[in-house]
Design an enzyme around this catalytic site. Structure first.
Site, mmCIF file in Angstrom:
data_model
loop_
_atom_site.group_PDB
_atom_site.id
_atom_site.type_symbol
_atom_site.label_atom_id
_atom_site.label_comp_id
_atom_site.label_asym_id
_atom_site.label_seq_id
_atom_site.Cartn_x
_atom_site.Cartn_y
_atom_site.Cartn_z
ATOM 1 N N ASP A 174 72.078 -58.532 -28.513
ATOM 2 C CA ASP A 174 72.420 -57.324 -29.256
ATOM 3 C C ASP A 174 71.356 -56.266 -29.011
ATOM 4 O O ASP A 174 70.186 -56.591 -28.778
ATOM 5 C CB ASP A 174 72.523 -57.615 -30.759
ATOM 6 C CG ASP A 174 73.413 -56.610 -31.484
ATOM 7 O OD1 ASP A 174 74.513 -56.999 -31.913
ATOM 8 O OD2 ASP A 174 73.016 -55.431 -31.607
ATOM 9 N N ASN B 72 81.715 -59.416 -26.838
ATOM 10 C CA ASN B 72 82.173 -58.818 -28.080
ATOM 11 C C ASN B 72 81.626 -57.416 -28.332
ATOM 12 O O ASN B 72 82.211 -56.660 -29.099
ATOM 13 C CB ASN B 72 81.761 -59.748 -29.233
ATOM 14 C CG ASN B 72 81.921 -59.111 -30.590
ATOM 15 O OD1 ASN B 72 83.042 -58.906 -31.058
ATOM 16 N ND2 ASN B 72 80.806 -58.776 -31.228
ATOM 17 N N TYR C 95 88.256 -44.642 -26.753
ATOM 18 C CA TYR C 95 88.152 -46.048 -27.177
ATOM 19 C C TYR C 95 89.403 -46.811 -26.731
ATOM 20 O O TYR C 95 89.319 -47.915 -26.189
ATOM 21 C CB TYR C 95 87.993 -46.109 -28.688
ATOM 22 C CG TYR C 95 88.004 -47.495 -29.280
ATOM 23 C CD1 TYR C 95 86.846 -48.277 -29.297
ATOM 24 C CD2 TYR C 95 89.162 -48.028 -29.847
ATOM 25 C CE1 TYR C 95 86.851 -49.548 -29.843
ATOM 26 C CE2 TYR C 95 89.171 -49.297 -30.402
ATOM 27 C CZ TYR C 95 88.011 -50.046 -30.399
ATOM 28 O OH TYR C 95 88.032 -51.307 -30.953
ATOM 29 N N THR D 199 83.864 -54.291 -40.424
ATOM 30 C CA THR D 199 82.605 -54.467 -39.708
ATOM 31 C C THR D 199 81.886 -53.116 -39.670
ATOM 32 O O THR D 199 82.455 -52.088 -40.065
ATOM 33 C CB THR D 199 82.851 -54.926 -38.255
ATOM 34 O OG1 THR D 199 83.442 -53.839 -37.526
ATOM 35 C CG2 THR D 199 83.768 -56.146 -38.198
ATOM 36 N N LYS E 56 89.719 -50.152 -24.177
ATOM 37 C CA LYS E 56 90.295 -51.439 -24.578
ATOM 38 C C LYS E 56 91.496 -51.801 -23.707
ATOM 39 O O LYS E 56 91.721 -52.982 -23.412
ATOM 40 C CB LYS E 56 90.663 -51.415 -26.067
ATOM 41 C CG LYS E 56 89.454 -51.316 -26.982
ATOM 42 C CD LYS E 56 88.446 -52.436 -26.738
ATOM 43 C CE LYS E 56 87.257 -52.365 -27.654
ATOM 44 N NZ LYS E 56 86.297 -53.480 -27.438
#
Length: 249
Positions: free
Chosen positions: A33, A81, A146, A181, A150
């Site tokens: 991360d 992820n 975005y 999240t 994806k």
């Protein structure tokens, strides 16, 4: 022999939920991360190792795989992820923000797959799961850039599934709806006030875990509140009309 999993975007949200779920089952986790402190805290919690790195660079993925090999000697599962929303306004285009979004959401997946494959092969095979989105399956106009990223990773998963299967490596994607999240933190109250249900990170993590151990490959698991994950099926495209011949060269 313990299963070894590499997870990007692991310090919070879906990545952290996957790490906790897999470690409960005995997996050893390599947590990557940009938030190095957060990744280190989670590594201590789950008994794994952490790497502070920016997935936009090839070096980050190479270092993560090298850490898996040096710490545990193998690699079995890869959860790519890491992802961000874009915030890019096409009427007031910000090139730096555009590059950052594509770097995390697309380059991070491509670099992650490329770096992981040699060690997965040496480990006898394994599984890769990419966190995509419902925005990778439909035209979500709330964030077109975005949505583009994806769609790109969904296409990559679909194209890589057949050749990787020959090497005993499965690849699939989870495509969740809006999930509670940090990615949607700024809009969370709007969702709640509108009565719009949000997924919990662990619901998505459960779908990731099932995708890791599924027999099939190339699946795109749709995850929505109150429903069991279901594979998305494309309708297919029309072929050429009968009797048509390709143009001569």
């Amino acid at each position: 022999m313990s299963t070894v999993a590499l997870i990007t975007g692991a310090a919070s949200g879906i990545g952290a939920a996957v790490a906790r779920r897999l470690s409960t089952g005995g997996a050893r986790c390599v947590l990557v991360d940009l938030d190095g402190d957060g990744a280190e805290r989670l590594a201590k919690e789950v008994g794994g190792v952490a790497l502070a790195a920016d997935v936009r660079t090839e070096e980050a993925s190479r270092q993560a795989v090298e850490l898996a090999e040096s710490a545990y000697g193998r690699l079995d599962l890869v959860h790519l992820n890491a992802g961000i929303s874009s915030g890019v306004d096409l009427n007031a285009f910000d090139l730096a923000q555009y590059r950052r979004t594509v770097g995390v959401n697309v380059d991070g997946v491509v670099f992650g797959v490329t770096a992981a494959l040699p060690l997965l092969r040496r480990s006898g095979g394994g599984a890769i799961v990419v966190t995509a989105s419902l925005a990778g399956l439909v035209g979500y106009d709330g964030d077109p850039i975005y949505t583009m990223t994806k769609h790109a990773v969904v296409g990559l998963v679909r194209a890589l599934a057949p050749p990787l299967a020959k090497e005993h490596i499965r690849i699939s994607a989870v495509c969740p709806g809006f999930t509670d999240t940090p990615l949607v933190a700024q809009a969370r109250e709007l969702f709640i006030s509108a009565g719009f249900p949000l997924l919990e990170a662990d619901e998505v993590a459960a779908a990731v875990e099932s995708a890791f151990y599924a027999d099939d490959t190339g699946s795109l698991l749709v995850v929505q509140p109150g429903r069991q994950p279901v594979p998305y099926r494309y309708a297919g495209v029309p072929g050429p009309a009968s009797g048509q011949r390709p143009p001569s060269s």
